[in-house]
Design an enzyme around this catalytic site. Structure first.
Site, mmCIF file in Angstrom:
data_model
loop_
_atom_site.group_PDB
_atom_site.id
_atom_site.type_symbol
_atom_site.label_atom_id
_atom_site.label_comp_id
_atom_site.label_asym_id
_atom_site.label_seq_id
_atom_site.Cartn_x
_atom_site.Cartn_y
_atom_site.Cartn_z
ATOM 1 N N VAL A 26 -45.829 92.953 63.667
ATOM 2 C CA VAL A 26 -44.516 92.352 63.931
ATOM 3 C C VAL A 26 -44.477 91.766 65.332
ATOM 4 O O VAL A 26 -43.998 90.649 65.556
ATOM 5 C CB VAL A 26 -43.389 93.390 63.744
ATOM 6 C CG1 VAL A 26 -42.046 92.806 64.164
ATOM 7 C CG2 VAL A 26 -43.336 93.868 62.301
ATOM 8 N N PRO A 46 -49.728 100.000 74.526
ATOM 9 C CA PRO A 46 -50.999 100.693 74.779
ATOM 10 C C PRO A 46 -52.151 100.096 73.976
ATOM 11 O O PRO A 46 -53.290 100.036 74.439
ATOM 12 C CB PRO A 46 -50.713 102.136 74.349
ATOM 13 C CG PRO A 46 -49.240 102.274 74.384
ATOM 14 C CD PRO A 46 -48.695 100.926 74.028
ATOM 15 N N PRO A 175 -42.353 54.241 37.612
ATOM 16 C CA PRO A 175 -42.009 53.286 36.546
ATOM 17 C C PRO A 175 -40.536 53.193 36.205
ATOM 18 O O PRO A 175 -40.177 52.484 35.274
ATOM 19 C CB PRO A 175 -42.811 53.824 35.346
ATOM 20 C CG PRO A 175 -42.925 55.282 35.598
ATOM 21 C CD PRO A 175 -43.061 55.423 37.088
ATOM 22 N N ASP A 198 -35.819 46.776 44.745
ATOM 23 C CA ASP A 198 -36.226 45.981 43.589
ATOM 24 C C ASP A 198 -35.444 46.432 42.362
ATOM 25 O O ASP A 198 -34.921 47.547 42.320
ATOM 26 C CB ASP A 198 -37.726 46.163 43.319
ATOM 27 C CG ASP A 198 -38.576 45.226 44.153
ATOM 28 O OD1 ASP A 198 -37.998 44.385 44.855
ATOM 29 O OD2 ASP A 198 -39.811 45.343 44.099
ATOM 30 N N LYS A 220 -36.557 40.744 41.539
ATOM 31 C CA LYS A 220 -37.086 39.530 40.920
ATOM 32 C C LYS A 220 -37.218 39.748 39.417
ATOM 33 O O LYS A 220 -37.417 40.868 38.952
ATOM 34 C CB LYS A 220 -38.468 39.187 41.494
ATOM 35 C CG LYS A 220 -38.499 39.014 43.004
ATOM 36 C CD LYS A 220 -39.924 38.845 43.490
ATOM 37 C CE LYS A 220 -39.987 38.742 45.011
ATOM 38 N NZ LYS A 220 -41.384 38.640 45.506
ATOM 39 N N GLY A 251 -40.673 49.370 42.348
ATOM 40 C CA GLY A 251 -41.122 50.055 41.155
ATOM 41 C C GLY A 251 -42.633 50.231 41.208
ATOM 42 O O GLY A 251 -43.343 49.492 41.893
ATOM 43 N N GLY A 252 -43.144 51.223 40.493
ATOM 44 C CA GLY A 252 -44.588 51.437 40.440
ATOM 45 C C GLY A 252 -45.153 51.798 41.787
ATOM 46 O O GLY A 252 -44.618 52.636 42.505
ATOM 47 N N ASP A 253 -46.260 51.141 42.143
ATOM 48 C CA ASP A 253 -46.931 51.368 43.424
ATOM 49 C C ASP A 253 -46.854 50.087 44.246
ATOM 50 O O ASP A 253 -47.093 48.994 43.718
ATOM 51 C CB ASP A 253 -48.396 51.747 43.184
ATOM 52 C CG ASP A 253 -49.122 52.073 44.476
ATOM 53 O OD1 ASP A 253 -49.308 53.264 44.765
ATOM 54 O OD2 ASP A 253 -49.499 51.134 45.221
ATOM 55 N N MET A 327 -46.171 42.148 33.679
ATOM 56 C CA MET A 327 -45.374 40.909 33.704
ATOM 57 C C MET A 327 -45.977 39.866 32.777
ATOM 58 O O MET A 327 -46.059 38.683 33.096
ATOM 59 C CB MET A 327 -45.294 40.365 35.148
ATOM 60 C CG MET A 327 -44.646 41.319 36.126
ATOM 61 S SD MET A 327 -44.826 40.822 37.861
ATOM 62 C CE MET A 327 -46.519 41.321 38.181
ATOM 63 N N GLY A 356 -40.712 51.769 29.936
ATOM 64 C CA GLY A 356 -41.420 53.041 29.955
ATOM 65 C C GLY A 356 -40.638 54.162 30.620
ATOM 66 O O GLY A 356 -40.052 53.983 31.676
#
Length: 420
Positions: A26, A46, A175, A198, A220, A251-253, A327, A356
């Protein structure tokens, strides 16, 4: 001591002498915490545990290998007792009380002048929780609050802007399902002053933001870009230079056909710090939602991800190499013809997954020779991911005649989808 008798505060012990009486586990934990706060720690005991000796050997604290003396309190700002012997701890606490020095008595929390809370740090936020003298309860609460901050369920957003310029985080939101954003992405979104959004990101999360967080829509659609990419780049830099924490929510990566590389480069060229948070790309996750793996032992060892606008002559035209079109709905007939012209058999399976992971998800499965007519007949629309290759045979939604003898016994988990 009742919890209502506690006045919560935080001590700044940087460079100030403190005393730890005791040499066990402790005492070692408390000494480490005091060192982390920048205190000058002296331990009187000690015998010292292995962990305490390691701190001593590193020159981080001083150790007096003996019994406690009252004069050890001279010049001390704060005391922690942890000897494991109630009589000794009580004596130290009484001496500290007489000299008006705050003391934590590890042997008797009810009689202690101060309590040590359960502490966690998230970013520059320090969480300290007392729970009526119940340390395990305090630790459980601390961990729960820390997790909520780290995952973005509790806001970490600053309301006082720093004097220097802000920053940009390019976040892949996955997604569309709000549960598929990464923990890091969710956390940064909760800290944002401005969100540049987006249309295909996790839109539900925008509703959870504080009312004063500005949302700038730059979504878009195929063939319609109301906010040009150069203008998006300019917005990111302009808002960051005002001192805002800016999140570019995609969206996505952001680095998979998302133009995130251009945005990051523009920010850096203009002196704005940028962090990229990878997301679950729809190119892989949306087919998976329909039970379609982009690679599968015996069917496909690799895959290509392209947009429907691109020239497909460079894509391997083999059923055992998966092609994922993003797309690509408007150009589906042309894309199918181009792949057929490159040598891909007309009976190659094709799957289209619309929306999805959303409740409206729909799966359409055909062949390279039939899919364009099927898509027109059922009104396939974006957002959709198109998968071309033998891996489509694995989907639980593939017709029985698509399944080869080797794969007729496959029973994948049925995902949450709706078909015609």
């Amino acid at each position: 001591m009742a919890i209502q008798d506690i006045y919560p505060t935080a001590l700044r012990l940087l460079g100030r002498p403190v005393l730890v009486v005791g040499g066990g586990p402790v005492a070692a934990r408390r000494a480490k915490g005091l060192l982390d706060a920048g205190a000058k720690v002296t331990v009187v005991a000690p015998v010292a545990s292995e962990k305490l000796r390691a701190l001593v050997d590193s020159g981080l604290l001083a150790w007096e290998p003996r019994e406690y003396r009252t004069e050890d309190l001279d010049g001390v700002w704060f005391v922690q007792t942890a000897t494991g012997t109630a009589a000794v701890d009580t004596r130290v606490a009484a001496d500290a009380e007489a000299q008006r020095i705050w003391c934590v008595n590890a042997s008797d929390h009810e009689a202690s002048a101060a309590w040590t809370p359960a502490v966690a740090e998230v970013d520059d936020v320090k969480i300290a929780i007392n729970a009526g003298g119940d340390p395990r309860r305090a630790m459980a609460l601390r961990d729960a609050v820390a997790t909520a901050l780290e995952t973005g369920d509790l806001p970490l957003r600053r309301h006082r802007k720093p004097e220097d310029k802000g920053s940009v985080a390019l976040i892949g939101g996955g997604p569309g399902d709000s549960g598929l954003i990464t923990v890091r992405g969710r956390r940064l979104l909760g800290q944002a002053d401005v969100v540049v959004a987006d249309r295909l990101g996790p839109r539900e999360l925008l509703k959870e933001l504080a009312p004063d967080v500005r949302i700038i829509e730059v979504g878009k659609t195929p063939g319609h870009h109301p906010v040009p990419q150069l203008e998006i780049n300019r917005i990111l830099v302009e808002e960051a230079l005002k001192g805002n924490r800016v999140v570019r929510l995609k969206g996505g990566d952001p680095y998979v056909l998302g133009r995130g590389g251009e945005e990051a480069e523009f920010c850096r060229q203009n002196g704005v710090g940028v962090e990229v948070v990878s997301g679950v790309t729809s190119a892989i996750s949306v087919p998976a939602a329909a039970g379609i793996p982009v690679t599968h032992r015996g069917l496909a060892k690799g895959f290509s991800v392209v947009t429907g606008h691109e020239e497909l002559s460079e894509v391997p035209a083999r059923p055992d190499h998966t092609v994922v079109l993003l797309m690509g709905v408007a150009q589906l007939r042309d894309s199918a013809a181009a792949l057929a012209a490159s040598g891909l058999p007309l009976d190659t399976p094709v799957g289209i997954v619309e929306k999805g992971y959303l409740p409206e998800q729909r799966v359409t499965i055909g062949t390279l020779g039939t899919i364009a007519d099927q898509a027109e007949a059922v009104g396939v629309a974006n957002p959709a991911v198109i998968v071309i290759g033998d891996v489509v045979r694995v989907s639980p939604f593939a017709p029985e005649h698509f399944k080869t003898a080797d794969y007729s016994t496959i029973t994948p988990n049925r995902p949450r989808v709706r078909t015609n």
